[in-house]
Design an enzyme around this catalytic site. Structure first.
Site, PDB file in Angstrom:
ATOM      1  N   CYS A  45      21.082 -15.909 -36.437  1.00 22.23           N
ATOM      2  CA  CYS A  45      21.124 -14.812 -37.405  1.00 22.23           C
ATOM      3  C   CYS A  45      20.042 -13.765 -37.137  1.00 22.23           C
ATOM      4  O   CYS A  45      20.240 -12.580 -37.408  1.00 22.23           O
ATOM      5  CB  CYS A  45      20.999 -15.360 -38.821  1.00 22.23           C
ATOM      6  N   ASP A 138      38.461   2.373 -51.441  1.00 24.17           N
ATOM      7  CA  ASP A 138      39.228   1.933 -52.610  1.00 24.17           C
ATOM      8  C   ASP A 138      38.763   0.580 -53.132  1.00 24.17           C
ATOM      9  O   ASP A 138      39.361   0.011 -54.046  1.00 24.17           O
ATOM     10  CB  ASP A 138      40.725   1.878 -52.282  1.00 24.17           C
TER      11      ASP A 138
END
Length: 217
Positions: A45, A138
């Site tokens: 990570c 949206d």
């Protein structure tokens, strides 16, 4: 229940390294790349957050914001940033969500709703928190990809997918396997041959059901 394409991305409020946010409001009228990781101070990570920091400008050109999340507190994120810069040379300027109570991870079905142990969690406990979501203006989920802990993510692919998502949202086209910017695209079945001639200036009929054309500008 798992989030599916075109589901509304759950809204939430959270603390981040850049201050508190309301997720939908933070997205605004652009796109968001929400990417999660199991634990701060983990090797794979660390490389990923550094790579995303280096690519932030490319996402910004596409009106897309980056935001990271793990089930660690914000204070840990701040301490981790220096390691990321030391390793990759890139400074993390995008917000990182602190989710120590695992609320967002559960909301996005990255951890079981019944999971309740917060303290002493290991990366293995959180290994399903390893997903990338693209969320549109949206507030709908446009893409989700979940990776195993040992496989570093290919964020060039996320950028490529975002290009396709934005192109196909604007024009009635689809992109073929391996498509990259500037490559030919597929005319969708919703467009008649006559309309395709007018709209795209011509097309090549490869198969009765497959027509290609130059990428619309």
């Amino acid at each position: 229940m798992a989030l599916r394409i075109n589901d509304t991305a759950p809204d939430f409020t959270a603390d981040t390294t850049e201050g508190p946010i309301e997720f939908h409001k933070w997205i605004g009228d652009g796109y968001a790349i929400l990417f999660s990781h199991p634990k701060d101070f983990t090797p794979v990570c660390t490389t990923e957050l550094g790579m995303m920091a280096g690519m932030a400008e490319e996402f910004a050109k596409r009106n897309a914001k980056i935001i990271g999340i793990s089930v660690d507190p914000v204070e840990d994120h701040h301490r981790w940033k220096s390691d990321i810069t030391t390793l990759t040379g890139n400074e993390v300027s995008y917000p990182m969500i602190g989710d120590p109570e695992m609320k967002v991870a559960k909301l996005y079905d990255m951890l079981p709703a019944a999971e309740d142990r917060v303290e002493g969690r290991t990366p293995a406990d959180n290994q399903t928190v390893r997903t990338v979501f693209i969320v549109g203006p949206d507030k709908k989920v446009k893409l989700s990809l979940t990776y195993p802990m040992t496989t570093g993510r290919n964020f060039d692919e996320i950028l490529r997918a975002l290009d396709s998502i934005q192109l196909t949202a604007k024009h009635q086209v689809a992109t073929p396997a391996g498509w990259t910017q500037g490559g030919d695209v597929i005319v969708t079945a919703a467009v008649s041959d006559e309309d395709a001639e007018k709209r795209f200036g011509g097309f090549d009929k490869k198969l009765p059901y497959l027509r290609t054309t130059k990428q619309p500008v």
